[in-house]
Design a protein around this motif. Structure first.
Motif, PDB file in Angstrom:
ATOM      1  N   GLY A 484       0.838  -1.199   0.000  1.00 60.91           N
ATOM      2  CA  GLY A 484       0.000   0.000   0.000  1.00 60.91           C
ATOM      3  C   GLY A 484       0.866   1.238   0.000  1.00 60.91           C
ATOM      4  N   PRO A 485       0.207   2.404   0.072  1.00 69.46           N
ATOM      5  CA  PRO A 485      -1.227   2.605   0.289  1.00 69.46           C
ATOM      6  C   PRO A 485      -2.049   2.666  -1.004  1.00 69.46           C
ATOM      7  N   GLN A 486      -1.409   2.684  -2.167  1.00 71.34           N
ATOM      8  CA  GLN A 486      -2.144   2.838  -3.420  1.00 71.34           C
ATOM      9  C   GLN A 486      -2.939   1.581  -3.767  1.00 71.34           C
ATOM     10  N   GLY A 487      -4.049   1.780  -4.454  1.00 67.25           N
ATOM     11  CA  GLY A 487      -4.862   0.655  -4.882  1.00 67.25           C
ATOM     12  C   GLY A 487      -5.926   1.137  -5.853  1.00 67.25           C
ATOM     13  N   LEU A 488      -6.579   0.193  -6.501  1.00 63.95           N
ATOM     14  CA  LEU A 488      -7.685   0.488  -7.411  1.00 63.95           C
ATOM     15  C   LEU A 488      -8.893  -0.298  -6.930  1.00 63.95           C
ATOM     16  N   SER A 489      -9.917   0.393  -6.476  1.00 67.75           N
ATOM     17  CA  SER A 489     -11.126  -0.269  -5.990  1.00 67.75           C
ATOM     18  C   SER A 489     -12.264   0.731  -6.022  1.00 67.75           C
ATOM     19  N   TRP A 490     -13.439   0.296  -6.440  1.00 72.21           N
ATOM     20  CA  TRP A 490     -14.544   1.227  -6.659  1.00 72.21           C
ATOM     21  C   TRP A 490     -15.378   1.515  -5.431  1.00 72.21           C
ATOM     22  N   GLN A 491     -15.421   0.589  -4.485  1.00 76.61           N
ATOM     23  CA  GLN A 491     -16.449   0.618  -3.456  1.00 76.61           C
ATOM     24  C   GLN A 491     -16.103   1.551  -2.307  1.00 76.61           C
ATOM     25  N   TYR A 492     -17.046   2.394  -1.952  1.00 74.19           N
ATOM     26  CA  TYR A 492     -16.870   3.263  -0.799  1.00 74.19           C
ATOM     27  C   TYR A 492     -17.165   2.498   0.484  1.00 74.19           C
ATOM     28  N   ALA A 493     -16.318   2.677   1.464  1.00 77.67           N
ATOM     29  CA  ALA A 493     -16.565   2.124   2.792  1.00 77.67           C
ATOM     30  C   ALA A 493     -16.081   3.142   3.806  1.00 77.67           C
ATOM     31  N   GLU A 494     -16.946   3.500   4.728  1.00 76.06           N
ATOM     32  CA  GLU A 494     -16.598   4.523   5.710  1.00 76.06           C
ATOM     33  C   GLU A 494     -15.375   4.113   6.505  1.00 76.06           C
ATOM     34  N   ARG A 496     -12.426   3.517   5.326  1.00 80.41           N
ATOM     35  CA  ARG A 496     -11.407   2.820   4.549  1.00 80.41           C
ATOM     36  C   ARG A 496     -10.444   3.849   3.966  1.00 80.41           C
ATOM     37  N   PRO A 497      -9.148   3.701   4.194  1.00 86.14           N
ATOM     38  CA  PRO A 497      -8.200   4.714   3.712  1.00 86.14           C
ATOM     39  C   PRO A 497      -8.060   4.693   2.190  1.00 86.14           C
ATOM     40  N   GLU A 498      -7.818   5.856   1.627  1.00 90.46           N
ATOM     41  CA  GLU A 498      -7.528   5.985   0.212  1.00 90.46           C
ATOM     42  C   GLU A 498      -6.243   6.777   0.067  1.00 90.46           C
ATOM     43  N   ALA A 499      -5.536   6.564  -1.022  1.00 88.92           N
ATOM     44  CA  ALA A 499      -4.281   7.267  -1.243  1.00 88.92           C
ATOM     45  C   ALA A 499      -4.289   7.903  -2.618  1.00 88.92           C
ATOM     46  N   VAL A 500      -3.840   9.148  -2.679  1.00 92.53           N
ATOM     47  CA  VAL A 500      -3.656   9.810  -3.968  1.00 92.53           C
ATOM     48  C   VAL A 500      -2.563   9.069  -4.737  1.00 92.53           C
ATOM     49  N   ILE A 501      -2.803   8.859  -6.016  1.00 93.51           N
ATOM     50  CA  ILE A 501      -1.807   8.176  -6.847  1.00 93.51           C
ATOM     51  C   ILE A 501      -0.728   9.182  -7.231  1.00 93.51           C
ATOM     52  N   GLU A 502       0.494   8.890  -6.802  1.00 95.12           N
ATOM     53  CA  GLU A 502       1.621   9.801  -7.010  1.00 95.12           C
ATOM     54  C   GLU A 502       2.561   9.260  -8.092  1.00 95.12           C
TER      55      GLU A 502
END
Length: 606
Positions: A484-494, A496-502
């Motif tokens: 991580g932290p980067q990933g590709l996934s569509w589903q929102y989950a309260e 759940r961390p997301e990372a800007v793609i750098e």
């Protein structure tokens, strides 16, 4: 058919629970560092329920037991849990409670929840404290109940440690440490407790062998402005590693000494700790002395953005790895139906071809080679007791990767062995279309993987189907295949961390379709995010491909592709031929020309 072995183990566990005053006992898939893949010593959950997947949590109570796992493993878990009396809880499916929701509903007031606090993350443990507080639930975390039941348990891991040359690592320990200390200062912390194994290996420029396919060593780290402390089993260090650590000013303490060390900290200090990865037990030890600074490991993002040396080495090694897989496809298509080939012997042949590469260090994960219906299980692994023989018909999915002195690879191809149905051709084509759309993505900096995932998933959604997993994950550098932290996934989950793609982040691109009892299709490349044009609208970005393995044209039906998707396919196939053909003999080159349709005979006739 009843599984009396597992039922017997569960009975012994329930007896131990009763003696310890524990009403519900939880066993995750984790080691003392919340690792995704674990050494055999830590496969307690597998021991008590028989499920062999890499993700799942077992909860046991006197009247029953349940296993929670994700969509990658539904089919596999259903088979492996048969006869055990363990109920399968399909995570994130409609109407299926989370573990927390299940415990809130089923635990009675003043009961006790138990688990080995060393293998539960602090984040999870704190969540149970909070969510179960209204029922006055006690938490018992000081004992591993498996200790007295699993009598032939494997030994605790203690493999050899090596130093990664700075010319391969691209940056020295001192440089990485300097970056970490800058991040600590911004977080108003004066110390950093690091418990995540791949981050530790990256920071200290060392590698181990305590987890199959993952070059990590059981260890902890503690950094301050004045000190760098590595807690590790001293027996695994040879004179060369000791000399390196001494030269870098790294103090070495025993692995088991970390608890005493934290217990002796000054109450005035502020130590940063990542509760997602630090164990509940270790967090409790730290919290007794200090108020922890609960932030993400700064090493995670620093490690995820590959430096120029890493990227250059990855480009070279991915080309070699792609050549090995392409030669495997050639061998398989040439020999199928002429001699017996099984899922196991096919995987062995692919490993043999990889090991011919001088820089090869081994596999990055056990090869997933699934024929026909077996491929519908995303993380299927053939065994000597359970495997299929390949025939000149249908599809063979092979998901594999190698560890190299210069890269960790991960690639999947679904290979046509003979006649396939029109339905399979449709499924294969939309999966390829999705993969190619993601390959050619253009976006503004600031997007996360959730913004981009639909590019890969839309062709699959357009035919009313989906795949029960994310589209992509980061890959380590001579480290863990999932990063991580980067990933590709569509589903929102309260939450759940997301990372800007750098720029410099690598990420897999692996849409699929899985039809239980019939077939599984996945096509996976690894890409690297790069900066594109920058203008008044901001910094635009794109992906550059690392994986160059042909897409099987025998399963492509152009009527399921748009003109743009067909152009993407032709461009990718042509580049595969241009990059690999210089390293092939005349026979291989002629085959690759036909396989990629780079000779002008591009699309099949309908």
């Amino acid at each position: 058919m009843e599984n009396t072995v597992i039922q017997g183990r569960l009975a012994a566990l329930r007896k131990a629970m009763k003696e310890a005053g524990i009403d519900y006992y939880m066993i995750p898939t984790a080691d003392f560092h919340n690792s995704e893949y674990v050494n055999d010593y830590f496969k307690v959950r597998e021991y008590f329920c028989g499920f062999t997947g890499s993700n799942g949590t077992l909860v046991v109570w006197q009247e029953g037991a349940g296993l929670w796992t994700d969509g990658r493993y539904f089919i596999q878990a259903e088979r492996e849990l048969s006869g055990t009396t363990v109920e399968l809880f399909r995570m994130r499916e409609e109407g299926v409670p989370t573990i927390t929701e299940f415990l809130q509903k089923n635990m009675q007031k003043s009961q006790t929840l138990g688990f080995d606090g060393r293998v539960i993350s602090a984040q999870t443990g704190k969540e149970y404290e909070e969510k179960l507080a209204d029922k006055q639930i006690s938490i018992a975390y000081a004992k591993d109940l498996a200790e007295d039941i699993w009598t032939d348990r494997p030994a605790f891991p203690a493999g050899k440690v090596t130093v990664l040359d700075e010319q391969v690592a691209g940056r020295s320990f001192e440089e990485k440490r300097g970056d970490v200390m800058e991040k600590l200062e911004k977080e108003n912390a004066d110390a950093f407790l690091l418990t995540k194994l791949d981050d530790l290996m990256w920071l200290f420029n060392i590698r181990g062998c305590d987890v199959e396919c993952n070059p990590v060593a059981m260890s902890y780290g503690y950094l301050t402005k004045e000190r760098s402390v590595l807690f590790i089993q001293k027996s695994v260090l040879d004179d060369g590693v000791r000399a390196y650590l001494d030269k870098k000013g790294i103090e070495v303490e025993g692995y088991e000494d970390v608890v005493e060390f934290l217990g002796g900290l000054s109450p005035k200090g502020k130590t940063l700790v990542d509760v997602r990865h630090c164990s509940y037990a270790l967090y409790k030890t730290l919290a007794q002395k200090q108020k922890p600074v609960e932030k993400k490991n700064p090493t995670e993002l620093l490690k995820a953005i590959k430096n120029p040396v890493e990227l250059a080495n990855m480009e070279k090694m991915y080309l070699k790895d792609s050549l090995a897989l392409t030669r495997f496809i050639y061998w398989l298509k040439k020999n199928i139906g002429k001699k017996e080939i099984t899922e196991i012997t096919a995987a062995d042949k692919l490993e043999e071809l990889r090991r011919e590469i001088p820089e090869c260090l081994g596999l990055s994960f056990p090869t997933i080679g699934g024929y026909k219906a077996n491929a519908a299980m995303m993380h299927y692994e053939a065994t000597p007791e359970n495997f299929a023989v390949l025939k000149p018909e249908g599809l063979f999915l092979v998901d594999s990767g190698g560890q190299y002195l210069g890269a960790t690879t991960d690639v999947t191809r679904t290979i046509v062995l003979g006649p396939v149905s029109d339905e399979i051709r449709q499924h294969y084509t939309v999966v390829a279309a999705g993969m190619l759309q993601m390959t050619n993505a253009r976006w503004l900096h600031g997007c996360t993987g959730r913004n981009l995932d639909i590019l890969a998933r839309q062709p699959v959604w357009n035919i009313g189907m989906d795949y029960k997993c994310g589209t992509g994950h980061g890959v380590g550098y001579i480290l863990n295949v999932h990063e991580g932290p980067q990933g590709l996934s569509w589903q929102y989950a309260e939450g759940r961390p997301e990372a800007v793609i750098e720029e410099g982040m690598d990420i897999t691109n692996e849409p699929g379709i899985y039809v239980e009892g019939s077939h599984g299709i996945r096509i996976e490349n690894v890409m690297v995010a790069k900066n594109d044009v920058k203008n008044e609208y901001g910094q635009f970005m794109h992906f550059e491909t690392l994986t160059w393995v042909p897409i099987d044209m025998e399963a492509i039906d152009e009527k399921y592709m748009t003109e743009t998707q067909r152009a993407y396919l032709y461009k990718y196939q042509r580049e595969v031929y241009e990059k690999l053909s210089p390293y092939m003999d005349d026979e291989e080159k002629a085959w690759l020309l036909r396989e990629t349709r780079a000779d002008g005979t591009f699309f099949l006739k309908n």
